[in-house]
Motif scaffolding. Structure first.
Motif, PDB file in Angstrom:
ATOM      1  N   LEU A   1      62.561 -14.440 -15.224  1.00  0.00           N
ATOM      2  CA  LEU A   1      62.106 -14.814 -16.560  1.00  0.00           C
ATOM      3  C   LEU A   1      61.858 -13.369 -17.383  1.00  0.00           C
ATOM      4  N   SER A   2      62.196 -13.530 -18.414  1.00  0.00           N
ATOM      5  CA  SER A   2      62.011 -12.220 -19.290  1.00  0.00           C
ATOM      6  C   SER A   2      60.665 -12.072 -19.690  1.00  0.00           C
ATOM      7  N   ILE A   3      60.179 -10.984 -20.025  1.00  0.00           N
ATOM      8  CA  ILE A   3      58.497 -10.845 -20.561  1.00  0.00           C
ATOM      9  C   ILE A   3      58.425 -11.491 -21.595  1.00  0.00           C
ATOM     10  N   ASP A   4      59.480 -11.755 -22.667  1.00  0.00           N
ATOM     11  CA  ASP A   4      59.253 -12.614 -23.644  1.00  0.00           C
ATOM     12  C   ASP A   4      59.150 -14.116 -23.539  1.00  0.00           C
ATOM     13  N   GLU A   5      59.853 -14.765 -22.202  1.00  0.00           N
ATOM     14  CA  GLU A   5      59.840 -16.070 -22.082  1.00  0.00           C
ATOM     15  C   GLU A   5      58.354 -16.214 -21.449  1.00  0.00           C
ATOM     16  N   VAL A   6      57.772 -15.193 -20.549  1.00  0.00           N
ATOM     17  CA  VAL A   6      56.626 -15.395 -19.960  1.00  0.00           C
ATOM     18  C   VAL A   6      55.544 -15.232 -21.077  1.00  0.00           C
TER      19      VAL A   6
ATOM     20  N   PHE B   1      54.176 -10.713 -11.656  1.00  0.00           N
ATOM     21  CA  PHE B   1      54.934 -11.988 -11.456  1.00  0.00           C
ATOM     22  C   PHE B   1      56.598 -11.696 -11.259  1.00  0.00           C
ATOM     23  N   ALA B   2      57.191 -10.808 -11.894  1.00  0.00           N
ATOM     24  CA  ALA B   2      58.372 -10.512 -11.644  1.00  0.00           C
ATOM     25  C   ALA B   2      58.600 -10.331 -10.114  1.00  0.00           C
ATOM     26  N   ALA B   3      57.738  -9.331  -9.636  1.00  0.00           N
ATOM     27  CA  ALA B   3      58.117  -8.882  -8.307  1.00  0.00           C
ATOM     28  C   ALA B   3      57.937  -9.849  -7.162  1.00  0.00           C
ATOM     29  N   LEU B   4      57.017 -11.076  -7.417  1.00  0.00           N
ATOM     30  CA  LEU B   4      56.766 -12.054  -6.493  1.00  0.00           C
ATOM     31  C   LEU B   4      57.554 -13.459  -6.783  1.00  0.00           C
ATOM     32  N   LEU B   5      57.719 -13.549  -7.949  1.00  0.00           N
ATOM     33  CA  LEU B   5      58.327 -14.966  -8.423  1.00  0.00           C
ATOM     34  C   LEU B   5      59.811 -14.856  -9.001  1.00  0.00           C
ATOM     35  N   PHE B   6      60.348 -13.763  -8.453  1.00  0.00           N
ATOM     36  CA  PHE B   6      61.783 -13.347  -9.161  1.00  0.00           C
ATOM     37  C   PHE B   6      62.900 -14.853  -8.691  1.00  0.00           C
ATOM     38  N   ASP B   7      62.633 -15.035  -7.551  1.00  0.00           N
ATOM     39  CA  ASP B   7      63.646 -16.389  -7.344  1.00  0.00           C
ATOM     40  C   ASP B   7      62.959 -17.814  -7.344  1.00  0.00           C
ATOM     41  N   GLU B   8      61.902 -18.011  -8.170  1.00  0.00           N
ATOM     42  CA  GLU B   8      61.107 -19.133  -8.279  1.00  0.00           C
ATOM     43  C   GLU B   8      61.538 -19.887  -9.528  1.00  0.00           C
ATOM     44  N   PRO B   9      61.417 -21.013  -9.642  1.00  0.00           N
ATOM     45  CA  PRO B   9      61.837 -21.812 -11.008  1.00  0.00           C
ATOM     46  C   PRO B   9      60.560 -21.610 -12.106  1.00  0.00           C
ATOM     47  N   ARG B  10      61.096 -21.937 -13.310  1.00  0.00           N
ATOM     48  CA  ARG B  10      60.224 -21.697 -14.331  1.00  0.00           C
ATOM     49  C   ARG B  10      59.033 -22.282 -14.174  1.00  0.00           C
TER      50      ARG B  10
ATOM     51  N   TRP C   1      56.432 -20.276 -12.181  1.00  0.00           N
ATOM     52  CA  TRP C   1      55.851 -19.270 -13.158  1.00  0.00           C
ATOM     53  C   TRP C   1      54.793 -19.637 -14.032  1.00  0.00           C
ATOM     54  N   GLU C   2      54.952 -20.985 -14.628  1.00  0.00           N
ATOM     55  CA  GLU C   2      53.802 -21.374 -15.410  1.00  0.00           C
ATOM     56  C   GLU C   2      52.739 -21.940 -14.633  1.00  0.00           C
ATOM     57  N   ASP C   3      52.793 -22.376 -13.455  1.00  0.00           N
ATOM     58  CA  ASP C   3      51.611 -22.720 -12.772  1.00  0.00           C
ATOM     59  C   ASP C   3      50.995 -21.495 -12.199  1.00  0.00           C
ATOM     60  N   GLU C   4      51.482 -20.482 -11.879  1.00  0.00           N
ATOM     61  CA  GLU C   4      50.928 -19.153 -11.455  1.00  0.00           C
ATOM     62  C   GLU C   4      50.172 -18.478 -12.605  1.00  0.00           C
TER      63      GLU C   4
END
Length: 128
Positions: A3-8, A69-78, A81-84
């Motif tokens: 996800l982009s930093i803006d999306e996060v 977050f990007a380093a660890l969750l790069f292949d995870e669904p949105r 990311w939200e849960d983390e």
């Protein structure tokens, strides 16, 4: 999916709104989403600090590290990311509330976890 930093930032804004505003009292610096990653140099390249509660001459604030977050969750669904993000913000808000109360239990627990990880031990320790 990365996800982009803006999306996060948009997700973090929504997650922020889920918490009662009383929890943010005296958090004068607010919650900041920073671009960098915060790897732990002692634990290797796969262990990152996701967030940090800070108290300094600038006041009280929470840093959330997009790069971690990007380093660890790069292949995870949105949703992951939200849960983390929710888990991380809750954790850092707990530090804030404990700090206001003069309590340091979570700080001690975090320190014990990092020490155990640096020694190569499992966390939490198995109860005997």
């Amino acid at each position: 999916m990365i996800l982009s930093i803006d999306e996060v930032n948009d997700i973090l804004d929504r997650v922020y709104e889920e918490f009662p505003e009383e929890l943010f009292q005296e958090l004068n610096g607010g919650v900041l989403l920073l671009e960098e990653a915060m790897p732990d140099p002692e634990l290797g390249e796969n262990v990152y600090m996701m967030g940090e509660y800070c108290v300094d001459e600038m006041g009280r604030y929470i840093n959330i590290y997009y790069g971690s977050f990007a380093a660890l969750l790069f292949d995870e669904p949105r949703r992951v990311w939200e849960d983390e993000l929710r888990i991380t913000l809750r954790h850092e808000l707990t530090h804030h509330v404990e700090g206001l109360a003069g309590e340091r239990s979570l700080e001690y627990k975090d320190s014990a976890q990092l020490d155990a990880m640096r020694r190569g031990e499992d966390w939490p320790p198995e109860e005997t």
